[in-house]
Design an enzyme around this catalytic site. Structure first.
Site, PDB file in Angstrom:
ATOM      1  CE1 TYR A   1     -24.558 -11.513  17.082  1.00 43.39           C
ATOM      2  CE2 TYR A   1     -26.383 -11.206  15.551  1.00 43.39           C
ATOM      3  CZ  TYR A   1     -25.446 -12.023  16.161  1.00 43.39           C
ATOM      4  OH  TYR A   1     -25.403 -13.357  15.829  1.00 43.39           O
TER       5      TYR A   1
ATOM      6  CB  THR B   1     -25.356 -16.425  27.373  1.00 43.10           C
ATOM      7  OG1 THR B   1     -24.296 -16.779  26.489  1.00 43.10           O
ATOM      8  CG2 THR B   1     -25.375 -14.921  27.550  1.00 43.10           C
TER       9      THR B   1
END
Ligand code: UDP
Length: 328
Positions: free
Chosen positions: A143, A37
């Site tokens: 998450y 990312t």
């Protein structure tokens, strides 16, 4: 500042801004990033770069061979609430495996201080707003759960090995380097401010506002947007207390803004309309997340430099205009 530091995820949004702050202070920096990312072009000049994952023993060994490090900063992780609601097991497994491997490597290599990215998503059901450090941890998504587990790994690494840890629970990181040396570029982009700016510029379709039926004044979600450069200075501020004790801080400005207010700020900054439609709520989104940032201000004298939402949006806009394709 002097010293030698390892930054995992240093090619990502918050990590690259910390690397800039470290380099500008005169530190020696090694970045470990697998670029899934992050962006190679976000690696600031002057930093050593090791390409690889924190979960890969060979990459960790190459990174630690650049030491010994005065402290380690850990950013490398999967970070999207929405994605984690679709891929819960991958989120928890990858984030926890990476963190565990890194913490073990810190212990093995004699590192005594680590600073990690944690999140406001620890607080899905806050009893009080603004949210302080004593709030019960009830993760809002896989998450958030992975970050709660990271905090527990640090707790035991301190108890047993004396590795001092700082857990920094970011609220909404936003903005860009005020000198234009770094900015926000996620692929795909899911964050509100870059999406709003791209919609204003006509580079993306109209923004979808995720729900306008929340129990807030205008019905849209409220978040605490904090400038990424102010997050960076908080990472530097915790290094001193970490010499003697572990710490955890909730990091925001202490003031919330609704999605509609962000749209209005972007319209004021850009002078353009932000086309938008109202869509359904996004899974995993609490109505209001605002940090009580009093503790870090009081204990460490940390002060955000860029508190106004318009300033945060204007820095993001300046970077976006100079880098319409982001990092390329
Ligand atoms: N949001 C939105 N439309 C979008 C992206 C985000 O309405 O296309 C809202 C989202 O529901 C949240 C806020 O903007 O209330 C900030 O979302 P973001 O993904 O930037 O950060 P998060 O709060 O998930 O960390």
């Amino acid at each position: 500042m002097t010293g030698r530091y390892l930054v995992t995820g240093g090619a990502g949004f918050v990590g690259s801004h910390l690397v800039l702050a470290l380099l500008r202070g005169g530190a020696n920096v090694t970045i470990l990033d697998d670029l899934t990312t992050g962006h190679e072009r976000a690696v600031p000049k002057g930093a050593q770069f090791v390409r690889g994952s924190v979960a890969d023993p060979d990459a960790l060994a190459r990174a630690f061979s650049q030491g010994p490090f005065d402290a380690v900063f850990h950013f490398a992780s999967l970070t999207l609430v929405g994605e984690s609601m679709r891929e819960p097991v991958r989120y928890i497994a990858e984030n926890v495996a990476g963190a565990a491997a890194l913490v073990q490597a810190c212990v093995t290599n004699g590192v005594t201080r680590i600073v990690v990215s944690s999140t406001a998503n620890l607080f899905a059901e806050p009893a009080r707003i603004p949210i302080d450090e004593d709030e019960a941890v009830i993760p809002g998504s896989p998450y958030g759960e992975s970050k709660a587990m990271l905090e527990r790994i640090l707790y035991w690494a301190d108890q047993i090995h004396g590795l001092r840890g700082a857990c920094l629970r970011y609220f909404n990181a936003a903005g860009a380097d005020h000198d234009g040396s770094a900015g926000e570029d996620h692929r795909p982009e899911t964050h509100l401010i870059p999406l709003v700016l791209d919609a204003a510029a006509g580079r993306r379709p109209a923004l979808t506002v995720f729900g306008d039926d929340y129990p807030t004044a205008d019905g849209t979600c409220i978040r605490d947007y904090i400038h990424v450069a102010d997050l960076a200075t908080a990472h530097l501020a915790v290094l001193e207390p970490l010499r003697t004790r572990s710490v955890r801080y909730n990091l925001g400005i202490g003031q919330g803004h609704s999605v509609r207010e962000v749209i209005a700020a972007a319209e004021a900054v850009t002078g353009m309309k932000v086309p938008h439609t109202i869509g359904p709520r996004r899974a995993g989104d609490p109505a209001v997340l605002v940090a009580a940032s009093a503790r870090i201000r009081r204990e460490l004298g940390w002060q955000p430099r860029f508190e106004r939402l318009e300033t945060i949006v204007s820095h993001a806009w300046a970077w976006r205009k100079a880098n319409p394709n982001g990092y390329g």
